[in-house]
Design a protein around this motif. Structure first.
Motif, PDB file in Angstrom:
ATOM      1  N   GLU A   1     -17.145 -29.668  -1.738  1.00 55.33           N
ATOM      2  CA  GLU A   1     -17.268 -28.646  -2.826  1.00 55.33           C
ATOM      3  C   GLU A   1     -16.309 -27.448  -2.209  1.00 55.33           C
ATOM      4  OE1 GLU A   1     -20.239 -24.954  -3.397  1.00 55.33           O
ATOM      5  OE2 GLU A   1     -21.288 -27.026  -3.443  1.00 55.33           O
ATOM      6  N   ILE A   2     -15.684 -27.043  -3.121  1.00 56.40           N
ATOM      7  CA  ILE A   2     -14.733 -25.874  -3.118  1.00 56.40           C
ATOM      8  C   ILE A   2     -15.146 -24.397  -3.559  1.00 56.40           C
ATOM      9  CG2 ILE A   2     -12.599 -24.875  -3.650  1.00 56.40           C
ATOM     10  CD1 ILE A   2     -11.346 -27.539  -4.239  1.00 56.40           C
ATOM     11  N   ASN A   3     -15.313 -23.647  -2.617  1.00 51.55           N
ATOM     12  CA  ASN A   3     -16.091 -22.436  -3.058  1.00 51.55           C
ATOM     13  C   ASN A   3     -15.004 -21.424  -3.272  1.00 51.55           C
ATOM     14  OD1 ASN A   3     -17.674 -20.208  -3.012  1.00 51.55           O
ATOM     15  ND2 ASN A   3     -18.411 -20.250  -0.808  1.00 51.55           N
ATOM     16  N   MET A   4     -15.106 -21.007  -4.804  1.00 52.06           N
ATOM     17  CA  MET A   4     -13.980 -20.304  -5.298  1.00 52.06           C
ATOM     18  C   MET A   4     -14.216 -18.641  -4.998  1.00 52.06           C
ATOM     19  SD  MET A   4     -12.223 -22.186  -6.875  1.00 52.06           S
ATOM     20  CE  MET A   4     -11.199 -21.562  -7.943  1.00 52.06           C
ATOM     21  N   ILE A   5     -15.271 -18.358  -4.584  1.00 50.75           N
ATOM     22  CA  ILE A   5     -15.607 -16.789  -4.312  1.00 50.75           C
ATOM     23  C   ILE A   5     -14.495 -16.185  -3.425  1.00 50.75           C
ATOM     24  CG2 ILE A   5     -17.463 -15.118  -3.402  1.00 50.75           C
ATOM     25  CD1 ILE A   5     -17.927 -16.521  -6.081  1.00 50.75           C
TER      26      ILE A   5
ATOM     27  N   ILE B   1     -11.110 -15.663  -5.275  1.00 50.92           N
ATOM     28  CA  ILE B   1     -11.242 -14.800  -6.175  1.00 50.92           C
ATOM     29  C   ILE B   1     -11.118 -13.319  -5.406  1.00 50.92           C
ATOM     30  CG2 ILE B   1     -12.483 -13.698  -7.979  1.00 50.92           C
ATOM     31  CD1 ILE B   1     -13.633 -16.550  -8.687  1.00 50.92           C
ATOM     32  N   ASP B   2     -11.930 -13.280  -4.608  1.00 52.35           N
ATOM     33  CA  ASP B   2     -11.586 -11.815  -3.693  1.00 52.35           C
ATOM     34  C   ASP B   2     -10.501 -11.669  -3.130  1.00 52.35           C
ATOM     35  OD1 ASP B   2     -14.448 -11.456  -4.405  1.00 52.35           O
ATOM     36  OD2 ASP B   2     -14.942 -12.237  -2.256  1.00 52.35           O
ATOM     37  N   VAL B   3      -9.765 -12.581  -2.733  1.00 57.84           N
ATOM     38  CA  VAL B   3      -8.246 -12.267  -2.082  1.00 57.84           C
ATOM     39  C   VAL B   3      -7.160 -12.148  -3.329  1.00 57.84           C
ATOM     40  CG1 VAL B   3      -6.412 -13.608  -1.059  1.00 57.84           C
ATOM     41  CG2 VAL B   3      -8.609 -13.685  -0.036  1.00 57.84           C
ATOM     42  N   ILE B   4      -7.620 -12.833  -4.253  1.00 55.43           N
ATOM     43  CA  ILE B   4      -6.666 -12.519  -5.439  1.00 55.43           C
ATOM     44  C   ILE B   4      -6.872 -10.960  -6.076  1.00 55.43           C
ATOM     45  CG2 ILE B   4      -6.069 -13.147  -7.974  1.00 55.43           C
ATOM     46  CD1 ILE B   4      -6.456 -16.209  -7.007  1.00 55.43           C
ATOM     47  N   LEU B   5      -8.184 -10.619  -6.388  1.00 57.48           N
ATOM     48  CA  LEU B   5      -8.434  -9.545  -6.940  1.00 57.48           C
ATOM     49  C   LEU B   5      -7.652  -8.318  -5.773  1.00 57.48           C
ATOM     50  CD1 LEU B   5     -11.944  -9.712  -8.182  1.00 57.48           C
ATOM     51  CD2 LEU B   5      -9.793  -9.317  -9.551  1.00 57.48           C
ATOM     52  N   VAL B   6      -7.895  -8.505  -4.466  1.00 61.97           N
ATOM     53  CA  VAL B   6      -7.337  -7.414  -3.434  1.00 61.97           C
ATOM     54  C   VAL B   6      -5.893  -7.586  -3.769  1.00 61.97           C
ATOM     55  CG1 VAL B   6      -6.837  -7.006  -1.110  1.00 61.97           C
ATOM     56  CG2 VAL B   6      -9.422  -7.757  -2.118  1.00 61.97           C
ATOM     57  N   LEU B   7      -5.212  -8.556  -4.000  1.00 63.80           N
ATOM     58  CA  LEU B   7      -3.604  -8.803  -4.118  1.00 63.80           C
ATOM     59  C   LEU B   7      -3.055  -7.937  -5.161  1.00 63.80           C
ATOM     60  CD1 LEU B   7      -2.734 -12.289  -2.853  1.00 63.80           C
ATOM     61  CD2 LEU B   7      -2.183 -10.149  -1.742  1.00 63.80           C
ATOM     62  N   ILE B   8      -3.956  -8.133  -6.154  1.00 65.58           N
ATOM     63  CA  ILE B   8      -3.877  -7.514  -7.532  1.00 65.58           C
ATOM     64  C   ILE B   8      -3.889  -5.956  -7.453  1.00 65.58           C
ATOM     65  CG2 ILE B   8      -4.376  -7.160  -9.877  1.00 65.58           C
ATOM     66  CD1 ILE B   8      -5.164 -10.292 -10.235  1.00 65.58           C
ATOM     67  N   ILE B   9      -5.069  -5.397  -6.978  1.00 66.42           N
ATOM     68  CA  ILE B   9      -5.231  -4.104  -6.753  1.00 66.42           C
ATOM     69  C   ILE B   9      -4.074  -3.385  -5.841  1.00 66.42           C
ATOM     70  CG2 ILE B   9      -6.594  -2.377  -5.342  1.00 66.42           C
ATOM     71  CD1 ILE B   9      -8.969  -4.158  -6.554  1.00 66.42           C
ATOM     72  N   PHE B  10      -3.769  -4.208  -5.086  1.00 75.24           N
ATOM     73  CA  PHE B  10      -2.768  -3.690  -3.952  1.00 75.24           C
ATOM     74  C   PHE B  10      -1.344  -3.494  -4.539  1.00 75.24           C
ATOM     75  CE2 PHE B  10       1.204  -4.884  -1.255  1.00 75.24           C
ATOM     76  CZ  PHE B  10       0.909  -3.638  -0.415  1.00 75.24           C
TER      77      PHE B  10
END
Length: 145
Positions: free
Chosen positions: A13-17, A20-29
């Motif tokens: 299983e690949i946990n996507m959470i 997604i957290d890392v991508i959101l932090v990068l977008i905000i940055f």
């Protein structure tokens, strides 16, 4: 007799959470660190003039006209170049404050009609304190007045 293993079959299983957290932090940055300065996008060559600098232009409404005749009110671009669109954007940005000073920054290469249209829109809306931005005149070395 058959002995059966009751352990749960492990399925990969690949946990996507966390992804997604890392991508959101990068977008905000990237959004926070990006500069949204209209002056960095627009390359204006102001007309030259001699005169005194304006002392109080800190809260002035900025109207920019680039060489192609496109209008920018503060940080907002006017989508069309007709007077009604310009008036709508000016009214939206300035609100009900018609005593606010306006700093008109037009490129030296823009058509005169674009500047006249800006003056007309400002006058129709009731703005009376309009300043025009210019660059200081370059004097040759050795000449004084």
């Amino acid at each position: 007799m058959r002995i059966r293993d009751h352990r749960k079959d492990d399925e990969p299983e690949i946990n996507m959470i966390p992804l997604i957290d890392v991508i959101l932090v990068l977008i905000i940055f990237f959004v926070v660190t990006a500069t949204f300065d209209a002056r960095s996008v627009l390359k204006l060559e102001l007309p030259r003039a001699t005169g005194e600098d304006a002392k109080d232009s800190s809260r002035a409404l900025s109207v920019l006209i680039n060489a192609d005749g496109r209008y920018f009110v503060d940080d907002r671009e006017v989508l069309r170049d007709d007077i009604e669109s310009l008036k709508a954007t000016l009214a939206e940005v300035a609100g009900s404050d018609r005593n606010r000073k306006v700093l008109l920054r037009a490129d030296a290469r823009t058509q005169h009609q674009a500047v006249v249209t800006a003056y007309d829109a400002l006058g129709q809306l009731g703005f009376r304190q309009v300043m025009i931005a210019t660059a200081p005149e370059v004097r040759p070395q050795g000449k004084t007045q």
